[in-house]
Design a protein around this motif. Structure first.
Motif, mmCIF file in Angstrom:
data_model
loop_
_atom_site.group_PDB
_atom_site.id
_atom_site.type_symbol
_atom_site.label_atom_id
_atom_site.label_comp_id
_atom_site.label_asym_id
_atom_site.label_seq_id
_atom_site.Cartn_x
_atom_site.Cartn_y
_atom_site.Cartn_z
ATOM 1 N N ALA B 185 0.844 -1.204 0.000
ATOM 2 C CA ALA B 185 0.000 0.000 0.000
ATOM 3 C C ALA B 185 0.874 1.247 0.000
ATOM 4 N N ASN B 186 1.951 1.218 0.794
ATOM 5 C CA ASN B 186 2.827 2.390 0.827
ATOM 6 C C ASN B 186 3.577 2.562 -0.493
ATOM 7 N N LEU B 187 3.965 1.435 -1.116
ATOM 8 C CA LEU B 187 4.646 1.500 -2.415
ATOM 9 C C LEU B 187 3.706 2.108 -3.464
ATOM 10 N N LEU B 188 2.454 1.643 -3.490
ATOM 11 C CA LEU B 188 1.490 2.164 -4.465
ATOM 12 C C LEU B 188 1.223 3.654 -4.222
ATOM 13 N N PHE B 189 1.260 4.056 -2.953
ATOM 14 C CA PHE B 189 1.059 5.470 -2.628
ATOM 15 C C PHE B 189 2.183 6.314 -3.243
ATOM 16 N N LEU B 190 3.422 5.833 -3.091
ATOM 17 C CA LEU B 190 4.565 6.556 -3.656
ATOM 18 C C LEU B 190 4.484 6.581 -5.177
ATOM 19 N N LEU B 191 4.129 5.438 -5.792
ATOM 20 C CA LEU B 191 4.008 5.381 -7.253
ATOM 21 C C LEU B 191 2.937 6.357 -7.738
ATOM 22 N N SER B 192 1.837 6.466 -6.951
ATOM 23 C CA SER B 192 0.757 7.367 -7.350
ATOM 24 C C SER B 192 1.235 8.816 -7.414
ATOM 25 N N LEU B 193 2.147 9.169 -6.495
ATOM 26 C CA LEU B 193 2.691 10.527 -6.494
ATOM 27 C C LEU B 193 3.321 10.850 -7.841
ATOM 28 N N VAL B 194 4.043 9.842 -8.393
ATOM 29 C CA VAL B 194 4.769 10.062 -9.646
ATOM 30 C C VAL B 194 3.862 9.803 -10.853
ATOM 31 N N LEU B 195 3.162 8.637 -10.841
ATOM 32 C CA LEU B 195 2.398 8.226 -12.021
ATOM 33 C C LEU B 195 1.019 8.879 -12.083
ATOM 34 N N GLY B 196 0.634 9.588 -11.046
ATOM 35 C CA GLY B 196 -0.684 10.214 -11.042
ATOM 36 C C GLY B 196 -0.658 11.640 -11.532
ATOM 37 N N GLY B 197 0.517 12.101 -11.957
ATOM 38 C CA GLY B 197 0.602 13.481 -12.391
ATOM 39 C C GLY B 197 0.365 14.455 -11.252
ATOM 40 N N ILE B 198 0.727 14.028 -10.051
ATOM 41 C CA ILE B 198 0.395 14.833 -8.878
ATOM 42 C C ILE B 198 1.491 15.850 -8.566
ATOM 43 N N VAL B 199 2.757 15.383 -8.504
ATOM 44 C CA VAL B 199 3.827 16.345 -8.222
ATOM 45 C C VAL B 199 4.439 16.937 -9.492
ATOM 46 N N MET B 200 4.243 16.239 -10.599
ATOM 47 C CA MET B 200 4.709 16.836 -11.871
ATOM 48 C C MET B 200 3.830 16.317 -13.005
#
Lengths: 329, 260
Positions: B185-200
């Motif tokens: 769950a924590n890994l998917l959370f980190l991936l979401s930051l990058v792959l979700g277009g959230i921080v960039m």
């Protein structure tokens, strides 16, 4: 709905894949009685109890609990039964007081949570996180949870496992009081001494079948023409014959039975009666011997149980003792 | 002779209403959630931190138009939904399952239906608090809703996103060991930051990765929320894709979840 039968189990079967766990189990528990389900680990006790609780469905056979189907009528049944499961089932971060208050809100008029905390001697640990409770404290909390709804039927899966002797005694007395107050109780346990004292009737499970079913007296053969006793000192071999003749009459024999000054008298023509007991005690008194143990009839429930379930049990008992020691630590 | 009444014996107690049981369980869920420090970090501190930090520093290299806070708010709300509906729910449920809490409650008058309902209400309560916190912070940074903002669209996006991520979370919680769920769950959370277009923005990622990532739930939820908050554009496509994820993940969770 039957006024007399609390639990009816008719020929239930259960397999997990190819592994048969229950191969045709039948028994009835009457209302107001304390019924003990015995058997070695892996005999199918917990599976049977979990079917009665509605957690699992039998592959075949019929089950009725308080006149209801535990799976189909679970919502109606659950408020009327109190469960004490083997494993914790409680969040490590919550405290006994919080858990009891949470569960008490599942009833309109529950038993008082604070009174129950005190009754099971958890007053001092009421605000301790579950993770930090001892094995016995966890068990006592589980018992208190089972009692919140003043259940008609209590199902207790090894209620005294992990308890110290004082807590075991208190729990035993509590169970006896509930039984006396009219609560129907289904108990699984390895404490055969408790069963002999408390249970109205017993079923012994072995490898998924009921191998014995009846009152403890029926199972142990109370009334069999046999006397077991232990004395404060050993008898000389010559005295064995004299004792047999004087107390048991013609045909009676006395033999050493086990370590120390333990003996068994057989060859009696009838079940032991008060006169025989008096005469045995008198014979001992004349010789300055104290009768330290006396058992009339065939054997203890433990001996009968070991006969029934075979030698593989010895290993289980050792494993249980190990587990209990761990739980207590 | 009167004897003291035996505690636990006597006239059986009547069960409380289903709503009362669900409410009691919801309060319990929230109390335990507040007690888990790492959970507060993931559900509140990180989304708020992402909003504050990346609104202050433009990570797009000056290519995007508008204030940074306008680009960051939808993504930080999406991240909050991922934290509450997937990470927090999955970890709490996985440990409930491994401790036998679900089994124990399943045998109580509450049963599993009240437990599922209480977890749902718990997630919604946390999301409402998250949304108020993030919109409040964004407003303080000068954010205003764009001309095409649509509250119904935002709510629809939140609901579909919640079902999709809760489905994924419960799928993990109901099939894997608690420790594995914690890590995944924590890994998917980190991936979401990058792959979700959230921080960039996604277009900063390599082409193939960006293509795949743009169809995944985090990015689709971000797009729906961006349009709903007045960023402009047509929300039909991301809404349909997000609904598809909600059906697939929610359905898988319902089919595969094991109580014990």
């Amino acid at each position: 709905m039957s006024a007399v039968i609390a639990i009816a189990v008719a020929d239930i079967r259960k397999a997990y894949g190819k592994r048969a766990i229950l191969t045709g189990v039948s028994f009835e528990v009457q209302r107001g009685e304390l019924f003990a389900l015995l058997g070695p680990n892996g005999a199918g006790k917990t599976t049977t109890v979990e079917i009665l609780e509605g957690y699992r469905k039998a592959d075949a056979g019929a089950v009725s609990v308080l006149g209801l189907d535990p799976v189909r009528d679970g919502a109606k049944l659950r408020p009327r039964i109190g469960l004490m499961l083997q494993e914790g089932g409680i969040d490590n971060r919550t405290t006994p007081r919080e858990v009891l208050r949470l569960y008490s809100r599942f009833y309109r008029d529950p038993e008082d949570a604070e009174a129950l905390l005190t009754a099971v001697d958890l007053g001092a640990a009421a605000n301790t996180r579950y993770r930090r409770l001892s094995g016995g404290e966890k068990q006592r909390l589980s018992l208190a949870l089972a009692l919140l709804g003043r259940p008609e039927l209590l199902m207790l899966d090894e209620p005294t496992a992990g308890m110290d002797p004082a807590a075991k005694q208190a729990t035993r007395e509590r169970i006896a009081a509930l039984r006396a107050a009219g609560t129907t109780i289904l108990l699984t346990t390895h404490e055969l001494g408790d069963v002999e004292l408390l249970a109205d009737r017993v079923a012994v499970l072995d490898r998924g079948r009921v191998v014995a079913y009846g009152t403890p007296a029926e199972l142990t053969g109370a009334g069999a023409p046999r006397v077991r006793f232990r004395l404060s000192a050993r008898l000389a071999d010559a005295e064995l014959g004299a004792l047999a003749g004087a107390v048991g009459g013609a045909g009676a024999r006395v033999a050493v039975a086990g370590a120390g000054a333990a003996y068994e008298m057989t060859g009696l023509t009838a079940a032991p009666d008060p006169a025989l007991v008096s005469s045995l005690a008198g014979w001992c008194a004349e010789r300055g011997l104290l009768l330290t143990e006396l058992r009339l009839g065939a054997r203890s429930l433990e001996e009968r149980y070991l006969e029934l379930v075979g030698a593989d049990v010895a290993a289980d008992v050792a494993a249980d003792l190990g587990a209990e020691a761990e739980g207590a630590a | 002779m009167s004897t003291p009444r035996t505690l636990g014996a006597g006239t059986p107690a009547k069960p409380a209403s289903w709503l009362a049981m669900t409410w009691a369980l919801t309060l319990n869920e929230l109390r335990v959630a507040v007690r888990r420090g790492e959970n507060l970090l993931v559900t509140f501190v990180i989304p708020a931190g992402v909003l504050l930090v990346f609104s202050a520093f433009d990570m797009t290299g000056g290519t995007a138009s508008g204030k940074p806070v306008e680009r960051m708010l939808p993504g930080s709300i999406a991240l909050a939904v991922i934290a509450a509906a997937m990470v927090s729910l999955a970890i709490a449920t996985a440990f409930d399952r491994s401790y036998g809490v679900i089994k124990r409650l399943g045998g109580s008058p509450a049963g599993t239906s009240a437990l599922v309902a209480s977890k749902t209400v718990g997630v919604i309560v946390i999301e409402v608090v998250q949304a108020l916190l993030l919109v409040g912070l964004a407003t303080a940074l000068g954010w205003t809703a764009g001309p095409g903002a649509s509250l119904p669209l935002v709510v629809a996006g939140l609901l579909l996103g919640t079902v999709a991520f809760a489905g994924l979370g419960l799928l993990m919680a109901g099939t894997l060991r608690a420790e594995a769920v914690l890590a995944l769950a924590n890994l998917l959370f980190l991936l979401s930051l990058v792959l979700g277009g959230i921080v960039m923005p996604l277009d900063k990622l390599p082409g193939a990765v960006a293509t795949v990532a743009s169809g995944l739930p985090p990015a689709e939820l971000g797009r729906v929320l961006a349009i709903g908050l007045g960023g402009g554009g047509d929300a039909t496509e991301p809404l349909i894709i997000l609904a598809g994820w909600a059906i697939v993940l929610g359905g898988l969770a319902a089919r595969k979840f094991r109580w014990d």
